[in-house]
Design a protein around this motif. Sequence first.
Motif, PDB file in Angstrom:
ATOM      1  N   ILE A  16       0.972  -1.177   0.086  1.00 28.47           N
ATOM      2  CA  ILE A  16       0.070   0.181   0.073  1.00 28.47           C
ATOM      3  C   ILE A  16       0.934   1.405  -0.079  1.00 28.47           C
ATOM      4  N   PHE A  17       2.048   1.410   0.721  1.00 29.89           N
ATOM      5  CA  PHE A  17       2.841   2.547   0.862  1.00 29.89           C
ATOM      6  C   PHE A  17       3.374   2.667  -0.478  1.00 29.89           C
ATOM      7  N   ILE A  18       3.935   1.574  -1.174  1.00 32.39           N
ATOM      8  CA  ILE A  18       4.536   1.540  -2.307  1.00 32.39           C
ATOM      9  C   ILE A  18       3.588   2.072  -3.382  1.00 32.39           C
ATOM     10  N   LEU A  19       2.549   1.696  -3.359  1.00 33.45           N
ATOM     11  CA  LEU A  19       1.428   2.190  -4.288  1.00 33.45           C
ATOM     12  C   LEU A  19       1.082   3.582  -4.232  1.00 33.45           C
ATOM     13  N   ILE A  20       1.022   4.229  -3.027  1.00 37.48           N
ATOM     14  CA  ILE A  20       0.828   5.599  -2.644  1.00 37.48           C
ATOM     15  C   ILE A  20       1.908   6.392  -3.285  1.00 37.48           C
ATOM     16  N   LEU A  21       3.277   5.955  -3.115  1.00 38.16           N
ATOM     17  CA  LEU A  21       4.539   6.791  -3.462  1.00 38.16           C
ATOM     18  C   LEU A  21       4.291   6.539  -5.147  1.00 38.16           C
ATOM     19  N   GLN A  67      -7.618   6.572  -4.601  1.00 32.02           N
ATOM     20  CA  GLN A  67      -6.993   6.453  -3.378  1.00 32.02           C
ATOM     21  C   GLN A  67      -5.601   6.536  -3.408  1.00 32.02           C
ATOM     22  N   PHE A  68      -4.873   6.526  -4.371  1.00 32.47           N
ATOM     23  CA  PHE A  68      -3.460   6.661  -4.655  1.00 32.47           C
ATOM     24  C   PHE A  68      -3.037   7.847  -5.291  1.00 32.47           C
ATOM     25  N   LEU A  69      -3.879   8.658  -5.636  1.00 32.77           N
ATOM     26  CA  LEU A  69      -3.645   9.937  -5.993  1.00 32.77           C
ATOM     27  C   LEU A  69      -3.702  11.290  -5.164  1.00 32.77           C
ATOM     28  N   HIS A  70      -2.891  12.339  -5.178  1.00 36.86           N
ATOM     29  CA  HIS A  70      -2.756  13.239  -3.942  1.00 36.86           C
ATOM     30  C   HIS A  70      -2.373  14.651  -4.872  1.00 36.86           C
ATOM     31  N   VAL A  71      -3.032  15.688  -4.122  1.00 38.34           N
ATOM     32  CA  VAL A  71      -2.814  16.872  -4.771  1.00 38.34           C
ATOM     33  C   VAL A  71      -1.327  17.412  -4.289  1.00 38.34           C
ATOM     34  N   HIS A  72      -1.015  17.217  -2.727  1.00 38.15           N
ATOM     35  CA  HIS A  72      -0.002  17.983  -2.337  1.00 38.15           C
ATOM     36  C   HIS A  72       1.093  16.865  -1.842  1.00 38.15           C
ATOM     37  N   PHE A  73       2.144  16.921  -2.107  1.00 39.62           N
ATOM     38  CA  PHE A  73       3.374  16.258  -1.748  1.00 39.62           C
ATOM     39  C   PHE A  73       3.340  16.000  -0.156  1.00 39.62           C
ATOM     40  N   LEU A  74       3.277  17.015   0.615  1.00 36.34           N
ATOM     41  CA  LEU A  74       3.330  16.574   2.319  1.00 36.34           C
ATOM     42  C   LEU A  74       2.182  16.028   2.374  1.00 36.34           C
ATOM     43  N   HIS A  75       1.067  16.162   2.007  1.00 38.27           N
ATOM     44  CA  HIS A  75      -0.213  15.501   2.229  1.00 38.27           C
ATOM     45  C   HIS A  75      -0.174  14.011   2.015  1.00 38.27           C
ATOM     46  N   LEU A  77       3.061  12.298   1.535  1.00 30.97           N
ATOM     47  CA  LEU A  77       3.732  11.747   2.544  1.00 30.97           C
ATOM     48  C   LEU A  77       3.152  11.464   4.079  1.00 30.97           C
ATOM     49  N   PHE A  78       2.492  12.362   4.489  1.00 30.59           N
ATOM     50  CA  PHE A  78       1.825  12.218   5.641  1.00 30.59           C
ATOM     51  C   PHE A  78       0.861  10.865   5.684  1.00 30.59           C
ATOM     52  N   ASN A  79       0.048  10.778   4.647  1.00 32.21           N
ATOM     53  CA  ASN A  79      -0.757   9.778   4.442  1.00 32.21           C
ATOM     54  C   ASN A  79      -0.058   8.401   4.403  1.00 32.21           C
ATOM     55  N   ALA A  80       1.041   8.395   3.548  1.00 34.74           N
ATOM     56  CA  ALA A  80       1.596   7.173   3.150  1.00 34.74           C
ATOM     57  C   ALA A  80       2.521   6.647   4.445  1.00 34.74           C
ATOM     58  N   MET A  81       3.170   7.572   5.366  1.00 36.56           N
ATOM     59  CA  MET A  81       3.680   7.069   6.402  1.00 36.56           C
ATOM     60  C   MET A  81       2.905   6.785   7.418  1.00 36.56           C
ATOM     61  N   CYS A  82       1.788   7.485   7.781  1.00 38.33           N
ATOM     62  CA  CYS A  82       1.020   7.104   8.822  1.00 38.33           C
ATOM     63  C   CYS A  82       0.363   5.705   8.397  1.00 38.33           C
ATOM     64  N   ILE A  83      -0.185   5.687   7.392  1.00 40.62           N
ATOM     65  CA  ILE A  83      -0.626   4.190   6.902  1.00 40.62           C
ATOM     66  C   ILE A  83       0.265   3.272   6.916  1.00 40.62           C
ATOM     67  N   LEU A  84       1.412   3.358   6.633  1.00 38.34           N
ATOM     68  CA  LEU A  84       2.539   2.358   6.826  1.00 38.34           C
ATOM     69  C   LEU A  84       2.842   2.034   8.384  1.00 38.34           C
ATOM     70  N   ILE A  85       2.719   2.916   9.198  1.00 33.23           N
ATOM     71  CA  ILE A  85       2.855   2.621  10.594  1.00 33.23           C
ATOM     72  C   ILE A  85       1.824   1.751  11.327  1.00 33.23           C
ATOM     73  N   LEU A  86       0.630   2.374  11.014  1.00 33.20           N
ATOM     74  CA  LEU A  86      -0.709   1.576  11.488  1.00 33.20           C
ATOM     75  C   LEU A  86      -0.993   0.523  10.558  1.00 33.20           C
ATOM     76  N   ALA A  87      -0.963   0.403   9.381  1.00 35.60           N
ATOM     77  CA  ALA A  87      -1.022  -0.935   8.682  1.00 35.60           C
ATOM     78  C   ALA A  87      -0.280  -2.036   8.981  1.00 35.60           C
ATOM     79  N   SER A  88       1.107  -1.746   9.199  1.00 36.66           N
ATOM     80  CA  SER A  88       2.287  -2.865   9.375  1.00 36.66           C
ATOM     81  C   SER A  88       1.559  -3.382  10.742  1.00 36.66           C
TER      82      SER A  88
END
Length: 198
Positions: A16-21, A67-75, A77-88
């Motif tokens: 999921i993390f890789i797909l978001i990136l 779900q894997f498209l975003h407008v802002h880089f920081l947004h 990255l925030f989503n990807a990192m938070c999802i990785l932590i909770l999802a793992s």
Amino acid sequence: MNQKNFLFRSPAAISIFILILTGWLISTQYFGLSLFASQKSLRLPQLGAATGDIYITHEWWRLLVSQFLHVHFLHMLFNAMCILILASTMERKHGWRVLLGIYLIGGLTGQAASVWAYPLLVTDGASQALMALCAATFILLPRSSLVWFASLIVAIQVALDVHAIAGIKAGHLYGFVAGVFISLAIFFIPGKQALPVK
């Protein structure tokens, strides 16, 4: 836990993390933008973001791809990192099927609610699925140290929503509610327990 065990025990979360990136990298390359440049929301439907048009075109796949498209880089990255932590952690505790069930159903519900509530706007981002994961953390990992982290994410999201629209965005609300119902269903499956994560 060493890196090898983390990667081995959390393949769905890593995917999921890789797909978001990857979604971000594809969009920057497609539109010829720098890595950190903000996307133009109105152009993202070209890559799969959703709008109210799906009720006419029936391109329901957009609820997933968006779900894997975003407008802002920081947004992103925030989503990807938070999802990785909770999802793992969710995956290590309850398995990849539970994780994907929460993530996909919660995300799809949130995206659908967002499109329904704001048909003239572009719906994208993983925040809806993230809200579902936060709800699941409260119910399925109640003694985990990540509960405070999920609480912080929800507080930040609520604050941003109130600042932006003086209320809670439909996608975030329904994503969270979907996470609650999915988690309760999982919790009450015979033999399933929300045991503490160390």
